[in-house]
Design an enzyme around this catalytic site. Structure first.
Site, short mmCIF file in Angstrom:
data_model
loop_
_atom_site.label_atom_id
_atom_site.label_comp_id
_atom_site.label_asym_id
_atom_site.label_seq_id
_atom_site.Cartn_x
_atom_site.Cartn_y
_atom_site.Cartn_z
N PHE A 1 0.73 -1.17 -0.09
CA PHE A 1 0.16 -0.02 -0.24
C PHE A 1 0.94 1.06 -0.01
CE2 PHE A 1 -2.91 -2.98 2.29
CZ PHE A 1 -3.84 -2.94 1.33
N SER B 1 -5.16 1.29 -9.00
CA SER B 1 -6.32 2.50 -9.00
C SER B 1 -6.94 2.31 -10.14
CB SER B 1 -5.54 3.68 -8.59
OG SER B 1 -6.58 4.54 -8.81
N TYR C 1 -0.27 10.73 -10.31
CA TYR C 1 -0.53 9.77 -9.32
C TYR C 1 -1.25 8.67 -10.23
CZ TYR C 1 -3.37 6.64 -6.42
OH TYR C 1 -4.42 5.71 -5.90
N LYS D 1 0.76 4.70 -11.00
CA LYS D 1 0.06 3.45 -10.74
C LYS D 1 0.34 2.56 -12.02
CE LYS D 1 -1.36 3.81 -6.55
NZ LYS D 1 -0.62 3.01 -5.62
#
Length: 336
Positions: free
Chosen positions: A82, A126, A151, A155
């Site tokens: 995570f 995500s 972001y 991912k």
């Protein structure tokens, strides 16, 4: 216990809930966290909920030497990763922070897991990897568009890195879980979303406004091509999401098959920002002070998941409603 599972970022929002569900399933979480976006009291709260004290290794997951020296003797059965910076809006302002934290940590962890012969890896991905999809709901076969934010790009890149390691025959067994919008808190109200500084996600901004920490809530745009003009997201209760991670790591541990796969985690339907606000007001009996503001950079107009593959692959589906998530989020806010 069924074995030790490394949980990077385990003191964070989704990580802490996953540690609870791992313990409920008989696993022993080992948390690695540098507390850059989490609080130490969360470790005690996990113990309060479960009766089990998690092992904690404090440090930075981008530091491969630190990871190797601390993990090599643990006899891990798997890793759920995570640890990452996670705010879409902030990533547009601080792209280098996101590229360093999110990509360097994934590379370091994969390298160490290979050295210590721990192949089972679940990656926190995500729905932002899809960008603005052409067709809804989004399936795992939907096109990967240019991400709308740094972001989202991190991912996408991390998924590519994991896939490349798998294709190189490095023995990795991995799931990349592409989840949509986690909300809510543990029903005990002992752990929940705890953003440091100004929230970047909708629900903590709602709860902080409701309790008076913030004067008003800004809705970023009401001129999108949606029924009420506000963005649509697939909001999933964090406890449902945590249970999916446990099912994923458990499947990797018990299977002898080498695999890399991507799986959507959501509810299968979307709610607009205004629908979430109205639901919060109704379920908690509170009126919110909010205004309409300009659009925010990096926001996708609408996205929600097709979750049938998660049911087929992991035997998982959501059990908790939007209303339950918003009630749990408010009960958590009131304890802070």
């Amino acid at each position: 216990m069924k074995g030790k599972v490394l949980v990077t970022g385990g003191a964070g929002y989704i990580g802490s809930h996953t540690c609870v569900e791992l313990i409920n399933e008989g696993y022993e979480p080992v948390i690695v966290d540098n507390f850059s976006n989490s609080e130490r009291f969360v470790i005690d709260r996990i113990r309060e909920i479960t009766g089990v004290k998690c092992s904690l290794i404090e440090g930075d997951c981008t530091n491969q030497n630190f990871l190797e020296s601390n993990l090599k003797s643990l006899d891990l059965v798997g890793c759920i990763h995570f640890a990452a910076s996670k705010a879409v809006g902030e990533s547009s302002k601080l792209p280098l922070k996101y590229y360093h934290n999110n990509i360097a940590s994934t590379v370091a962890i994969l390298a160490v897991l290979e050295k210590i012969n721990c192949p089972n890896f679940v990656f926190s991905s995500s729905c932002t990897v899809y960008g603005q999809p052409d067709i809804l709901p989004v399936t795992e076969n939907s096109s990967i568009k240019p991400a709308e934010s740094p972001y989202g790009r991190t991912k996408q890149m991390c998924e590519d890195i994991i896939r490349d390691c798998y294709n190189a025959g490095q023995g990795i067994k991995a799931f990349a879980l592409r989840y949509f919008n986690p909300i809510g808190a543990h029903p005990s109200a002992l752990i929940g979303e705890l953003p440091l500084g100004t929230p970047n996600n909708l629900v903590p901004f709602i709860t902080q406004t409701a309790i008076g920490k913030r004067a008003e809530l800004t809705v970023f745009g009401n001129d999108y091509n949606t029924p009420d003009g506000t963005c649509i997201r697939d909001y999933i209760h964090v406890v449902d999401l945590a249970k999916a991670h446990v099912k994923a790591i458990k499947k990797l541990i018990v299977s002898n098959e080498s695999v890399f796969d991507v799986i959507n985690l959501g509810t299968g339907h979307g709610n607009s920002v205004l629908e979430v606000i109205e639901s919060f007001e109704k379920v908690n009996g509170i009126r919110l002070n909010y205004k309409i503001g300009p659009r925010r950079n990096g926001d996708v107009e609408k996205v929600y998941a097709d979750c049938s593959y998660a049911k087929d692959t992991l035997n998982w589906k959501t059990e908790l409603s939007l209303e339950e998530a918003l009630k749990d989020a408010w009960n958590w806010e009131k304890t802070l």
